[in-house]
Design a protein around this motif. Structure first.
Motif, PDB file in Angstrom:
ATOM      1  N   SER A 121      12.297   8.668  -3.621  1.00 14.59           N
ATOM      2  CA  SER A 121      11.666   7.383  -3.285  1.00 14.59           C
ATOM      3  C   SER A 121      10.263   7.274  -3.861  1.00 14.59           C
ATOM      4  O   SER A 121       9.680   6.179  -3.850  1.00 14.59           O
ATOM      5  CB  SER A 121      11.625   7.189  -1.766  1.00 14.59           C
ATOM      6  OG  SER A 121      10.901   8.237  -1.142  1.00 14.59           O
ATOM      7  N   GLY A 122       9.698   8.388  -4.331  1.00 18.61           N
ATOM      8  CA  GLY A 122       8.378   8.338  -4.943  1.00 18.61           C
ATOM      9  C   GLY A 122       7.278   8.962  -4.114  1.00 18.61           C
ATOM     10  O   GLY A 122       6.090   8.788  -4.412  1.00 18.61           O
ATOM     11  N   LEU A 293       8.507   4.683   2.930  1.00 13.96           N
ATOM     12  CA  LEU A 293       8.589   4.393   1.502  1.00 13.96           C
ATOM     13  C   LEU A 293      10.047   4.379   1.057  1.00 13.96           C
ATOM     14  O   LEU A 293      10.823   5.264   1.422  1.00 13.96           O
ATOM     15  CB  LEU A 293       7.818   5.467   0.714  1.00 13.96           C
ATOM     16  CG  LEU A 293       7.741   5.316  -0.807  1.00 13.96           C
ATOM     17  CD1 LEU A 293       6.933   4.081  -1.193  1.00 13.96           C
ATOM     18  CD2 LEU A 293       7.127   6.574  -1.428  1.00 13.96           C
ATOM     19  N   SER A 294      10.410   3.378   0.282  1.00 10.70           N
ATOM     20  CA  SER A 294      11.749   3.326  -0.309  1.00 10.70           C
ATOM     21  C   SER A 294      11.620   2.818  -1.741  1.00 10.70           C
ATOM     22  O   SER A 294      10.572   2.318  -2.144  1.00 10.70           O
ATOM     23  CB  SER A 294      12.680   2.415   0.499  1.00 10.70           C
ATOM     24  OG  SER A 294      12.197   1.071   0.496  1.00 10.70           O
ATOM     25  N   ARG A 295      12.700   2.941  -2.483  1.00 14.10           N
ATOM     26  CA  ARG A 295      12.660   2.577  -3.904  1.00 14.10           C
ATOM     27  C   ARG A 295      13.917   1.806  -4.263  1.00 14.10           C
ATOM     28  O   ARG A 295      15.026   2.197  -3.886  1.00 14.10           O
ATOM     29  CB  ARG A 295      12.547   3.854  -4.741  1.00 14.10           C
ATOM     30  CG  ARG A 295      12.322   3.651  -6.219  1.00 14.10           C
ATOM     31  CD  ARG A 295      12.054   5.012  -6.842  1.00 14.10           C
ATOM     32  NE  ARG A 295      11.815   4.942  -8.271  1.00 14.10           N
ATOM     33  CZ  ARG A 295      11.465   5.998  -9.007  1.00 14.10           C
ATOM     34  NH1 ARG A 295      11.340   7.191  -8.426  1.00 14.10           N
ATOM     35  NH2 ARG A 295      11.261   5.868 -10.294  1.00 14.10           N
ATOM     36  N   ASN A 300      11.597   1.174 -10.752  1.00 12.43           N
ATOM     37  CA  ASN A 300      10.335   1.778 -10.333  1.00 12.43           C
ATOM     38  C   ASN A 300       9.654   0.957  -9.247  1.00 12.43           C
ATOM     39  O   ASN A 300       8.512   1.238  -8.897  1.00 12.43           O
ATOM     40  CB  ASN A 300       9.390   1.923 -11.530  1.00 12.43           C
ATOM     41  CG  ASN A 300       9.744   3.115 -12.401  1.00 12.43           C
ATOM     42  OD1 ASN A 300      10.534   3.971 -12.000  1.00 12.43           O
ATOM     43  ND2 ASN A 300       9.175   3.173 -13.581  1.00 12.43           N
ATOM     44  N   CYS A 302       8.847  -0.028  -5.629  1.00 12.06           N
ATOM     45  CA  CYS A 302       8.868   0.638  -4.329  1.00 12.06           C
ATOM     46  C   CYS A 302       8.480  -0.333  -3.226  1.00 12.06           C
ATOM     47  O   CYS A 302       7.698  -1.268  -3.441  1.00 12.06           O
ATOM     48  CB  CYS A 302       7.894   1.816  -4.313  1.00 12.06           C
ATOM     49  SG  CYS A 302       8.409   3.192  -5.357  1.00 12.06           S
ATOM     50  N   ASN A 303       9.031  -0.088  -2.060  1.00 15.72           N
ATOM     51  CA  ASN A 303       8.685  -0.851  -0.861  1.00 15.72           C
ATOM     52  C   ASN A 303       8.008   0.091   0.119  1.00 15.72           C
ATOM     53  O   ASN A 303       8.491   1.204   0.335  1.00 15.72           O
ATOM     54  CB  ASN A 303       9.950  -1.441  -0.221  1.00 15.72           C
ATOM     55  CG  ASN A 303      10.776  -2.240  -1.200  1.00 15.72           C
ATOM     56  OD1 ASN A 303      10.440  -3.366  -1.525  1.00 15.72           O
ATOM     57  ND2 ASN A 303      11.858  -1.644  -1.704  1.00 15.72           N
ATOM     58  N   ARG A 319       4.972  -4.229  -1.732  1.00 18.50           N
ATOM     59  CA  ARG A 319       5.760  -3.707  -2.846  1.00 18.50           C
ATOM     60  C   ARG A 319       4.815  -3.328  -3.978  1.00 18.50           C
ATOM     61  O   ARG A 319       3.793  -3.987  -4.193  1.00 18.50           O
ATOM     62  CB  ARG A 319       6.766  -4.757  -3.333  1.00 18.50           C
ATOM     63  CG  ARG A 319       7.930  -4.973  -2.387  1.00 18.50           C
ATOM     64  CD  ARG A 319       8.725  -6.235  -2.749  1.00 18.50           C
ATOM     65  NE  ARG A 319       9.391  -6.148  -4.041  1.00 18.50           N
ATOM     66  CZ  ARG A 319      10.555  -5.578  -4.259  1.00 18.50           C
ATOM     67  NH1 ARG A 319      11.205  -5.001  -3.252  1.00 18.50           N
ATOM     68  NH2 ARG A 319      11.107  -5.577  -5.453  1.00 18.50           N
ATOM     69  N   LEU A 322       5.838   1.983  -9.357  1.00 17.65           N
ATOM     70  CA  LEU A 322       5.439   3.348  -9.666  1.00 17.65           C
ATOM     71  C   LEU A 322       4.985   3.435 -11.114  1.00 17.65           C
ATOM     72  O   LEU A 322       5.626   2.865 -12.012  1.00 17.65           O
ATOM     73  CB  LEU A 322       6.599   4.316  -9.451  1.00 17.65           C
ATOM     74  CG  LEU A 322       6.885   4.787  -8.024  1.00 17.65           C
ATOM     75  CD1 LEU A 322       8.103   5.693  -8.041  1.00 17.65           C
ATOM     76  CD2 LEU A 322       5.709   5.521  -7.433  1.00 17.65           C
TER      77      LEU A 322
END
Length: 324
Positions: A121-122, A293-295, A300, A302-303, A319, A322
Motif C-alpha cells: 500500500s506504500g 493507507l490503501s492503494r 500509484n 493512494c488513499n 488522496r 506515490l
C-alpha cells in the motif's frame, strides 16, 4: 524501572521468596522480568515443591498484571490532552502535501503516530519520504528502525533531490551527504533487539550535549507489527505485556524528548471479511494518531484516512500520488 522490592507492600505475592527466586535468574526490576523468557521462568518455578511452585506462578501472573496496569494507561481527562497539545507545538512536515493538509501540517512532536495498511500500500515509501523530509528541512536527525530490510538509501537520495529542487550538482551532493548522515538506520529482526536500540537511544538523548544539530526529531519503526505479531501467538500473557511495554516506551521517548514517532502496522481479517489493523483492541488505544493507507489497484494513487487523532475528526481522508 521499579525494583521488585518496591512492589511488595502493594502486591504481597511479590514477597521475599518470589524476589529471591527472580534474583537467581538475574531479575531485579520490572523491566528485567519483562525481558526474560517467561516460559523458562515458569518451568523453573514448576520444579519447586507444589505449594512453593503455585506461589511462584501466582507471582509471575501478578507481574504480568502489573505491567498492564503501569504501562497501558490512557489519557485520564481533557486537561491532560490539552496540556499535551500545548507543550508539543512543533509539527514536522511529511513531505507529502496531501498528508500535511489532512493532518494540519504533519506529525506533531511528542506523539506516537501509526500508519496501517495492507501489503504494497506504500507504507515504507511514506516512511522513507517522511524521513527524507524531516532530515532535509529540520535541524536534527532521524532514527530509522528497519525490521524487514526495506530501508533504501537510493529512495532517500531521490526524495532529497526532489525536495532540494534545481541546484548545482556539487551543492545537491553536499545536501544529500548531509541528509544521509543525519538518518541513522538500525536493522532489527526481533522485539528484544528493538528494545536494545530504543534503550540506547533513550540513554543517548538523556546524555547528549544540548546542540540542536544533534537532536533526534523523528523515530521511525517500519514495521512494528512484524516484531510484535510473532510474540502474540499462543495466547500467552507475555506477548501482550511486551506489546504494552513497547507502546509505553515509544510514547515515553516521544513525550520526554519531544520527538515524533512513526510506526507502521499491517492488516488482518476482521468481521465479515473486512480488513482491520493488526495487534488487536489493546493496541489501538495506544497511538495518538492512527492513519489508514490503501492503494488503488495497478496505480500509484493512494488513499489515506484518519482512524484516530488526538484533536482531528476521524473519517477525514485524502488522496495522493506515490513518488516514482
Amino acid at each position: 524501572m521499579a525494583p521488585l522490592k518496591s512492589l511488595e507492600k502493594e502486591y504481597p505475592v511479590i514477597d521475599s521468596n518470589f524476589q529471591s527466586f527472580c534474583a537467581r535468574h538475574g531479575i531485579f526490576t520490572v523491566q528485567d522480568f519483562l525481558l526474560h523468557d517467561l516460559y523458562v521462568l515458569a518451568a523453573f518455578a514448576q520444579q519447586h515443591p507444589s505449594s512453593s511452585s503455585d506461589h511462584l506462578k501466582q507471582g509471575i501472573t501478578q507481574m504480568l498484571s502489573i505491567v498492564d496496569e503501569q504501562y497501558h494507561k490512557p489519557w485520564v481527562n481533557g486537561v491532560q490532552l490539552l496540556d499535551d497539545f500545548q507543550r508539543n507545538k512543533h509539527v514536522l512536515s511529511t513531505g507529502i502535501h496531501e498528508i500535511d493538509s489532512l493532518l494540519q501540517g504533519g506529525f506533531r512532536e511528542g506523539q506516537l503516530n501509526e500508519i496501517a495498511g495492507p501489503s504494497s500500500s506504500g507504507k515504507t515509501q511514506v516512511c522513507l519520504q517522511v524521513a527524507a523530509s524531516v532530515a532535509t528541512k529540520c535541524i536534527g536527525s532521524v532514527v530509522y528502525v528497519d525490521t524487514g530490510n526495506s530501508f533504501s538509501s537510493q529512495r532517500i537520495r531521490h526524495f532529497v533531490s526532489r525536495i532540494s529542487g534545481p541546484t548545482f550538482n556539487q551543492e545537491r551532493d553536499l545536501t544529500i551527504q548531509k541528509v544521509m548522515s543525519g538518518i541513522l538506520c538500525h536493522s532489527v529482526f526481533d522485539i528484544f533487539a528493538m528494545f536494545d536500540v530504543l534503550h540506547q537511544l533513550q540513554s543517548s538523548l538523556r546524555s547528549q550535549v544540548d546542540r540542536a544539530d544533534q537532536n533526534v526529531r523523528l523515530l521511525v519503526v517500519d514495521s512494528l507489527s512484524s516484531l510484535i505479531t510473532p510474540i502474540l501467538g499462543g495466547g500467552g500473557s507475555q506477548g501482550h505485556a511486551l506489546m504494552t511495554y513497547t507502546g509505553f516506551l515509544l510514547k515515553k521517548l516521544a513525550n520526554e524528548h519531544n520527538l515524533a514517532v512513526l510506526v507502521t502496522n499491517h492488516m488482518v481479517g476482521g468481521d465479515g471479511g473486512h480488513l482491520k489493523p493488526a495487534l488487536g483492541e489493546s493496541w489501538k488505544s495506544i497511538p495518538h494518531v492512527r492513519l489508514l493507507l490503501s492503494r488503488d489497484l495497478q496505480s500509484n494513487i493512494c488513499n489515506i484516512s484518519i482512524l484516530k487523532h488526538s484533536y482531528l475528526a476521524s473519517g477525514k481522508a485524502g488522496r495522493f500520488t506515490l513518488d516514482d
